[in-house]
Motif scaffolding. Structure first.
Motif, PDB file in Angstrom:
ATOM      1  N   ILE A 114      -1.303  14.671   5.929  1.00 39.78           N
ATOM      2  CA  ILE A 114      -0.445  13.489   5.908  1.00 39.78           C
ATOM      3  C   ILE A 114       0.274  13.412   4.566  1.00 39.78           C
ATOM      4  CG2 ILE A 114      -2.318  12.003   5.083  1.00 39.78           C
ATOM      5  CD1 ILE A 114      -1.153   9.779   6.882  1.00 39.78           C
ATOM      6  N   ASP A 115       1.529  12.979   4.592  1.00 40.76           N
ATOM      7  CA  ASP A 115       2.352  12.816   3.392  1.00 40.76           C
ATOM      8  C   ASP A 115       2.663  11.333   3.200  1.00 40.76           C
ATOM      9  OD1 ASP A 115       2.326  15.564   3.436  1.00 40.76           O
ATOM     10  OD2 ASP A 115       4.387  15.766   4.159  1.00 40.76           O
ATOM     11  N   PHE A 116       2.728  10.909   1.936  1.00 34.28           N
ATOM     12  CA  PHE A 116       2.931   9.493   1.622  1.00 34.28           C
ATOM     13  C   PHE A 116       4.161   9.296   0.742  1.00 34.28           C
ATOM     14  CE2 PHE A 116      -1.690   9.744   2.324  1.00 34.28           C
ATOM     15  CZ  PHE A 116      -1.861   8.703   3.226  1.00 34.28           C
ATOM     16  N   ILE A 117       4.710   8.083   0.804  1.00 33.60           N
ATOM     17  CA  ILE A 117       5.723   7.605  -0.133  1.00 33.60           C
ATOM     18  C   ILE A 117       5.082   6.499  -0.977  1.00 33.60           C
ATOM     19  CG2 ILE A 117       7.937   6.400  -0.391  1.00 33.60           C
ATOM     20  CD1 ILE A 117       8.312   9.218   0.526  1.00 33.60           C
ATOM     21  N   PHE A 118       5.342   6.527  -2.290  1.00 33.19           N
ATOM     22  CA  PHE A 118       4.803   5.486  -3.162  1.00 33.19           C
ATOM     23  C   PHE A 118       5.766   5.245  -4.313  1.00 33.19           C
ATOM     24  CE2 PHE A 118       3.452   9.421  -5.086  1.00 33.19           C
ATOM     25  CZ  PHE A 118       3.385   9.188  -6.447  1.00 33.19           C
ATOM     26  N   SER A 166       0.842  -1.194   0.000  1.00 37.50           N
ATOM     27  CA  SER A 166       0.000   0.000   0.000  1.00 37.50           C
ATOM     28  C   SER A 166       0.881   1.249   0.000  1.00 37.50           C
ATOM     29  CB  SER A 166      -0.908   0.012   1.236  1.00 37.50           C
ATOM     30  OG  SER A 166      -0.129   0.195   2.410  1.00 37.50           O
ATOM     31  N   ILE A 167       0.242   2.397  -0.238  1.00 34.65           N
ATOM     32  CA  ILE A 167       0.949   3.639   0.032  1.00 34.65           C
ATOM     33  C   ILE A 167       1.214   3.688   1.533  1.00 34.65           C
ATOM     34  CG2 ILE A 167      -0.061   4.859  -1.933  1.00 34.65           C
ATOM     35  CD1 ILE A 167      -1.997   6.195   0.067  1.00 34.65           C
ATOM     36  N   ILE A 168       2.248   4.408   1.933  1.00 36.10           N
ATOM     37  CA  ILE A 168       2.620   4.403   3.350  1.00 36.10           C
ATOM     38  C   ILE A 168       3.024   5.816   3.769  1.00 36.10           C
ATOM     39  CG2 ILE A 168       5.001   3.709   2.799  1.00 36.10           C
ATOM     40  CD1 ILE A 168       5.003   2.134   5.466  1.00 36.10           C
ATOM     41  N   PRO A 169       2.578   6.284   4.944  1.00 35.17           N
ATOM     42  CA  PRO A 169       2.961   7.619   5.406  1.00 35.17           C
ATOM     43  C   PRO A 169       4.472   7.731   5.592  1.00 35.17           C
ATOM     44  CG  PRO A 169       1.115   6.770   6.696  1.00 35.17           C
ATOM     45  CD  PRO A 169       1.630   5.635   5.864  1.00 35.17           C
ATOM     46  N   SER A 175       4.967   3.053 -10.415  1.00 35.14           N
ATOM     47  CA  SER A 175       4.212   2.043 -11.163  1.00 35.14           C
ATOM     48  C   SER A 175       3.444   1.086 -10.254  1.00 35.14           C
ATOM     49  CB  SER A 175       5.162   1.240 -12.066  1.00 35.14           C
ATOM     50  OG  SER A 175       6.151   0.591 -11.288  1.00 35.14           O
ATOM     51  N   GLY A 176       3.412   1.372  -8.956  1.00 37.05           N
ATOM     52  CA  GLY A 176       2.679   0.519  -8.027  1.00 37.05           C
ATOM     53  C   GLY A 176       3.469  -0.650  -7.490  1.00 37.05           C
ATOM     54  N   LYS A 177       4.774  -0.691  -7.746  1.00 35.24           N
ATOM     55  CA  LYS A 177       5.593  -1.782  -7.217  1.00 35.24           C
ATOM     56  C   LYS A 177       5.678  -1.690  -5.693  1.00 35.24           C
ATOM     57  CE  LYS A 177       8.507  -1.948 -11.365  1.00 35.24           C
ATOM     58  NZ  LYS A 177       9.855  -1.654 -11.911  1.00 35.24           N
ATOM     59  N   LYS A 178       5.926  -2.832  -5.069  1.00 37.98           N
ATOM     60  CA  LYS A 178       5.986  -2.882  -3.615  1.00 37.98           C
ATOM     61  C   LYS A 178       7.267  -2.218  -3.099  1.00 37.98           C
ATOM     62  CE  LYS A 178       3.328  -7.171  -3.448  1.00 37.98           C
ATOM     63  NZ  LYS A 178       3.346  -8.606  -3.107  1.00 37.98           N
ATOM     64  N   LEU A 179       7.120  -1.464  -2.021  1.00 31.87           N
ATOM     65  CA  LEU A 179       8.266  -0.869  -1.346  1.00 31.87           C
ATOM     66  C   LEU A 179       8.879  -1.887  -0.392  1.00 31.87           C
ATOM     67  CD1 LEU A 179       6.770   2.604  -0.345  1.00 31.87           C
ATOM     68  CD2 LEU A 179       7.889   1.977  -2.486  1.00 31.87           C
ATOM     69  N   LEU A 180      10.119  -1.671  -0.055  1.00 37.03           N
ATOM     70  CA  LEU A 180      10.809  -2.489   0.929  1.00 37.03           C
ATOM     71  C   LEU A 180      11.225  -1.557   2.069  1.00 37.03           C
ATOM     72  CD1 LEU A 180      11.565  -5.509   1.062  1.00 37.03           C
ATOM     73  CD2 LEU A 180      13.851  -4.880   0.271  1.00 37.03           C
ATOM     74  N   VAL A 181      10.637  -1.752   3.261  1.00 35.30           N
ATOM     75  CA  VAL A 181      10.877  -0.803   4.349  1.00 35.30           C
ATOM     76  C   VAL A 181      11.031  -1.511   5.685  1.00 35.30           C
ATOM     77  CG1 VAL A 181       9.474   0.941   3.162  1.00 35.30           C
ATOM     78  CG2 VAL A 181       8.458  -0.401   4.998  1.00 35.30           C
ATOM     79  N   LYS A 182      11.687  -0.821   6.600  1.00 35.15           N
ATOM     80  CA  LYS A 182      11.606  -1.133   8.019  1.00 35.15           C
ATOM     81  C   LYS A 182      10.663  -0.092   8.617  1.00 35.15           C
ATOM     82  CE  LYS A 182      16.137  -3.307   8.557  1.00 35.15           C
ATOM     83  NZ  LYS A 182      17.460  -3.251   9.232  1.00 35.15           N
ATOM     84  N   GLY A 219      15.261  -0.128 -10.628  1.00 31.60           N
ATOM     85  CA  GLY A 219      14.045  -0.146 -11.430  1.00 31.60           C
ATOM     86  C   GLY A 219      12.825   0.389 -10.732  1.00 31.60           C
ATOM     87  N   HIS A 220      12.972   0.874  -9.506  1.00 31.81           N
ATOM     88  CA  HIS A 220      11.870   1.465  -8.764  1.00 31.81           C
ATOM     89  C   HIS A 220      12.000   2.994  -8.798  1.00 31.81           C
ATOM     90  CE1 HIS A 220      11.290  -2.603  -7.464  1.00 31.81           C
ATOM     91  NE2 HIS A 220      10.348  -2.289  -6.586  1.00 31.81           N
ATOM     92  N   TYR A 221      10.875   3.677  -8.955  1.00 35.68           N
ATOM     93  CA  TYR A 221      10.866   5.139  -9.001  1.00 35.68           C
ATOM     94  C   TYR A 221      10.001   5.638  -7.849  1.00 35.68           C
ATOM     95  CZ  TYR A 221      12.804   4.290 -13.603  1.00 35.68           C
ATOM     96  OH  TYR A 221      13.604   3.857 -14.637  1.00 35.68           O
ATOM     97  N   TYR A 222      10.677   6.163  -6.822  1.00 35.22           N
ATOM     98  CA  TYR A 222       9.996   6.545  -5.601  1.00 35.22           C
ATOM     99  C   TYR A 222       9.572   8.005  -5.653  1.00 35.22           C
ATOM    100  CZ  TYR A 222      12.386   2.288  -4.141  1.00 35.22           C
ATOM    101  OH  TYR A 222      12.849   1.003  -4.068  1.00 35.22           O
ATOM    102  N   GLN A 223       8.392   8.273  -5.095  1.00 41.19           N
ATOM    103  CA  GLN A 223       7.896   9.635  -5.055  1.00 41.19           C
ATOM    104  C   GLN A 223       7.271   9.916  -3.700  1.00 41.19           C
ATOM    105  OE1 GLN A 223       5.817  11.398  -8.317  1.00 41.19           O
ATOM    106  NE2 GLN A 223       6.430   9.804  -9.745  1.00 41.19           N
ATOM    107  N   ARG A 224       7.268  11.189  -3.373  1.00 41.08           N
ATOM    108  CA  ARG A 224       6.596  11.655  -2.155  1.00 41.08           C
ATOM    109  C   ARG A 224       5.386  12.479  -2.569  1.00 41.08           C
ATOM    110  NH1 ARG A 224       9.144  13.977   3.340  1.00 41.08           N
ATOM    111  NH2 ARG A 224       7.310  15.042   4.194  1.00 41.08           N
ATOM    112  N   ALA A 225       4.246  12.183  -1.988  1.00 33.95           N
ATOM    113  CA  ALA A 225       3.016  12.925  -2.269  1.00 33.95           C
ATOM    114  C   ALA A 225       2.588  13.620  -0.983  1.00 33.95           C
ATOM    115  CB  ALA A 225       1.929  11.985  -2.758  1.00 33.95           C
ATOM    116  N   SER A 226       2.479  14.939  -1.039  1.00 33.87           N
ATOM    117  CA  SER A 226       2.258  15.732   0.169  1.00 33.87           C
ATOM    118  C   SER A 226       0.902  16.423   0.151  1.00 33.87           C
ATOM    119  CB  SER A 226       3.367  16.788   0.305  1.00 33.87           C
ATOM    120  OG  SER A 226       4.641  16.195   0.319  1.00 33.87           O
TER     121      SER A 226
END
Length: 225
Positions: free
Chosen positions: A190-194, A152-155, A197-204, A167-174
């Motif tokens: 709230i601001d999100f990272i996505f 999902s999108i994530i704050p 192309s809708g690919k899954k993020l890898l996060v802690k 190959g991932h293109y990350y963006q911040r939506a504020s």
């Protein structure tokens, strides 16, 4: 906890940013308040407010185009004014929904395909038909030391560490409004990272149950706000 999901898509969508005037810009994906508005339309509740939470999964590329339209002027029916509107092209989302207020009603309505009001993606020219995707028993994430795939999108505030991938293109939506209080009033932003192309993020992740909930589905993380 139980979480249900439904899918929505359309040829175009427009979720207008409130800080734009002459050119009507759109958010890059459906805001959480608009996703909850879809639930209100399905259930037939006007001025829908709820403490239930939603998660948003991008299931298409984020593609934007600008189009000049001739809109009817408020002053009368004989005057049209050209307006530039930014549109999302062929958007598709999976909306996750959890909570105690409207969960059961929504699940029944989706399964039986009984929607009270017309559902659309931000504007009346972007009609959509919600499709029930399923209901899952999900476990809440309590381990902040583990690395998760996020579907999902994530704050921004929910990310302790973002692990970039080729190959991932990350963006911040504020500038998203988080809560709808009723009577056209909103609170909190709230601001999100996505990923474009809708690919899954890898996060802690970081935990903050007052601001959002993190749940695990099929080994992936979904963030509910």
């Amino acid at each position: 906890m139980k979480v249900l999901a439904f899918d929505v898509k359309s040829s175009v969508a427009h979720f207008r940013r409130p800080d734009t005037t002459a050119t009507q810009l759109t958010y890059p994906f459906i805001p959480p308040t608009a996703a909850k508005g879809l639930v209100g339309a399905i259930l037939g509740i006007e001025d829908f407010t709820t403490n239930d939470k939603v998660g948003i999964e991008l299931r298409s590329n984020v593609r934007l185009v600008s189009q000049q339209l001739s809109l009817l002027h408020n002053g009368g029916s004989s005057f049209n004014r050209p307006t530039t509107i930014q549109l999302l092209v062929e958007p598709a989302y999976r909306i996750y929904y959890a909570g105690e207020q409207f969960f059961n009603e929504l699940e029944i309505a989706l399964k039986e395909k009984q929607f009270v009001y017309t559902t659309y993606l931000g504007s009346a020219f972007a009609i959509t038909t919600p499709v029930y995707a399923g209901t899952w028993e999900m476990s809440e994430v309590l381990d902040t030391g583990k690395t998760y795939r996020v579907r999902s999108i994530i704050p921004v505030t929910a990310i302790k560490e973002l692990i970039p991938k080729d190959g991932h293109y990350y963006q911040r939506a504020s500038g998203f409004m988080k809560r709808y209080e009723g009577n056209r009033t909103f609170s909190q932003s709230i601001d999100f990272i996505f990923e474009q192309s809708g690919k899954k993020l890898l996060v802690k992740p970081k935990l903050n149950q007052e601001e959002y909930q993190l749940v695990e589905i099929e080994g992936d993380l979904v963030c509910l706000v």
